[in-house]
Design an enzyme around this catalytic site. Structure first.
Site, PDB file in Angstrom:
ATOM      1  N   LYS A  41       0.827  -1.217   0.000  1.00 27.88           N
ATOM      2  CA  LYS A  41       0.000   0.000   0.000  1.00 27.88           C
ATOM      3  C   LYS A  41       0.860   1.265   0.000  1.00 27.88           C
ATOM      4  CE  LYS A  41      -1.377  -0.774   4.788  1.00 27.88           C
ATOM      5  NZ  LYS A  41      -0.280  -0.237   5.556  1.00 27.88           N
ATOM      6  N   ARG A  98      -8.269   2.454  10.700  1.00 25.13           N
ATOM      7  CA  ARG A  98      -8.052   1.057  11.018  1.00 25.13           C
ATOM      8  C   ARG A  98      -9.024   0.561  12.066  1.00 25.13           C
ATOM      9  NH1 ARG A  98      -2.108   0.859   9.418  1.00 25.13           N
ATOM     10  NH2 ARG A  98      -1.234  -1.054  10.149  1.00 25.13           N
ATOM     11  N   ARG A 147      11.207  -8.206   4.052  1.00 32.52           N
ATOM     12  CA  ARG A 147      11.225  -6.763   3.844  1.00 32.52           C
ATOM     13  C   ARG A 147      12.365  -6.104   4.619  1.00 32.52           C
ATOM     14  NH1 ARG A 147       5.729  -3.643   4.676  1.00 32.52           N
ATOM     15  NH2 ARG A 147       5.827  -4.422   6.800  1.00 32.52           N
ATOM     16  N   ARG A 197      12.302  -3.992   9.953  1.00 35.94           N
ATOM     17  CA  ARG A 197      11.418  -3.235  10.836  1.00 35.94           C
ATOM     18  C   ARG A 197      11.202  -4.010  12.124  1.00 35.94           C
ATOM     19  NH1 ARG A 197       6.293  -0.893   7.572  1.00 35.94           N
ATOM     20  NH2 ARG A 197       5.257  -1.701   9.402  1.00 35.94           N
ATOM     21  N   ARG A 239      -0.708  -8.839  13.907  1.00 34.85           N
ATOM     22  CA  ARG A 239      -1.181  -7.836  12.949  1.00 34.85           C
ATOM     23  C   ARG A 239      -2.201  -8.399  11.985  1.00 34.85           C
ATOM     24  NH1 ARG A 239       4.241  -5.851  11.973  1.00 34.85           N
ATOM     25  NH2 ARG A 239       4.102  -6.769   9.926  1.00 34.85           N
TER      26      ARG A 239
HETATM   27  P1  AMP Z   1       1.824   0.605   9.029  1.00 34.00           P
HETATM   28  O1  AMP Z   1       3.104   1.138   8.523  1.00 34.00           O
HETATM   29  O2  AMP Z   1       0.621   1.252   8.407  1.00 34.00           O
HETATM   30  O3  AMP Z   1       1.740  -0.884   8.956  1.00 34.00           O
HETATM   31  O4  AMP Z   1       1.740   0.970  10.594  1.00 34.00           O
HETATM   32  C1  AMP Z   1       2.732   0.510  11.498  1.00 34.00           C
HETATM   33  C2  AMP Z   1       2.167   0.503  12.912  1.00 34.00           C
HETATM   34  O5  AMP Z   1       1.751   1.840  13.281  1.00 34.00           O
HETATM   35  C3  AMP Z   1       0.930  -0.350  13.106  1.00 34.00           C
HETATM   36  O6  AMP Z   1       1.237  -1.713  13.332  1.00 34.00           O
HETATM   37  C4  AMP Z   1       0.313   0.322  14.348  1.00 34.00           C
HETATM   38  O7  AMP Z   1       1.010  -0.032  15.531  1.00 34.00           O
HETATM   39  C5  AMP Z   1       0.579   1.792  14.079  1.00 34.00           C
HETATM   40  N1  AMP Z   1      -0.531   2.395  13.289  1.00 34.00           N
HETATM   41  C6  AMP Z   1      -0.448   2.919  12.034  1.00 34.00           C
HETATM   42  N2  AMP Z   1      -1.638   3.384  11.611  1.00 34.00           N
HETATM   43  C7  AMP Z   1      -2.486   3.147  12.646  1.00 34.00           C
HETATM   44  C8  AMP Z   1      -3.889   3.387  12.840  1.00 34.00           C
HETATM   45  N3  AMP Z   1      -4.647   3.970  11.891  1.00 34.00           N
HETATM   46  N4  AMP Z   1      -4.443   2.998  14.018  1.00 34.00           N
HETATM   47  C9  AMP Z   1      -3.705   2.435  14.985  1.00 34.00           C
HETATM   48  N5  AMP Z   1      -2.397   2.169  14.861  1.00 34.00           N
HETATM   49  C10 AMP Z   1      -1.787   2.518  13.718  1.00 34.00           C
END
Ligand code: AMP
Length: 228
Positions: A14, A89, A123, A156, A167
């Site tokens: 994404k 989310r 990754r 990461r 997740r």
């Molecule tokens: P991502 O890069 O979008 O996978 O986000 C990495 C981490 O950031 C996630 O696993 C959450 O811990 C936190 N995070 C990102 N976006 C959100 C959201 N909209 N709501 C809650 N936690 C978020």
């Protein structure tokens, strides 16, 4: 002005697709995960608040997420629109968002869990500039080093088997709740995230009625094959 949301489990690409969409259409790409990661890397107060939750693959609390999104969008640097990735989310985040913004389209990148695991565990991320790499399809020219800035490539903190299992479970539960809200507006497009990035981008643009992707050199350099 265009306003889009892109959803998909971690590793579905994404981030890559959002960047490709934003690049030649002059939209702003907003990644809530990137904002949190920046805060963690720069040891801010917010970084300290979210670090443990993120590393465990859990979701950050809605209050904090909403204030981050509100602050980011009130910068109003998005004259031609935005594409927001990783948000909303949860049902509450979706409702909060729709109270303030009309969305023109929601893209859902669909990927089987087995493929998610393969991608995520391969990754790597540049510790310096944040560029995504995937050791399966998009490995760096010099192992362990970023092609663009020479920075060190790291895994990461949340790309582990344990965090990924959490997740995936969270994602499926929350995504359904969010999609139920968006589907009432009939602008949800589910796209197969298995083909090559260019093909996925073409499919997204077809669904949204947008002109074909114009790769510019500086943008092409930013594309990974399976980013966040
Ligand atoms: P991502 O890069 O979008 O996978 O986000 C990495 C981490 O950031 C996630 O696993 C959450 O811990 C936190 N995070 C990102 N976006 C959100 C959201 N909209 N709501 C809650 N936690 C978020």
């Amino acid at each position: 002005m265009r306003k889009y949301v892109i959803m998909g489990v971690q590793g579905s690409g994404k981030g890559t697709q959002a960047r490709m969409l934003a690049a030649d259409l002059d939209m702003v790409h907003i990644s809530v995960g990137d904002i949190f990661r920046w805060n963690v890397q720069n040891h801010t107060k917010m970084g300290a608040q979210v670090r443990r939750v993120m590393a465990a693959g859990e979701l950050v609390g809605d209050d904090l997420v909403e204030s981050v999104v509100r602050d980011r969008l009130t910068q109003h640097d998005w004259n031609y629109g935005f594409i927001i990735d990783g948000f909303p989310r949860s049902r509450r985040q979706a409702e909060f968002f729709l109270e303030s913004y009309d969305i023109d389209g929601v893209i859902v990148l669909d990927l089987p869990d087995s493929e998610v695991r393969r991608r995520v565990l391969n990754r790597r991320l540049c510790a310096n500039c944040g560029m995504d790499y995937n050791l399966i399809a998009n490995s760096p020219k010099v192992p362990g080093r970023c092609d663009t800035c020479g920075g060190e490539l790291v895994t990461r903190e949340d790309d582990t088997e344990e965090a990924l299992a959490v997740r995936l479970r969270e994602y499926h539960k929350e995504a359904e709740a969010v999609l139920e809200i968006f589907r009432r507006k009939e602008y949800v497009f589910v796209i197969d995230a298995r083909p090559a990035p260019d093909e996925i981008q073409a499919q997204i643009r077809k669904c949204l009625g947008l002109p074909a992707y114009q790769a510019k050199e500086e943008h092409a350099a930013q594309r990974g094959s399976a980013g966040a």
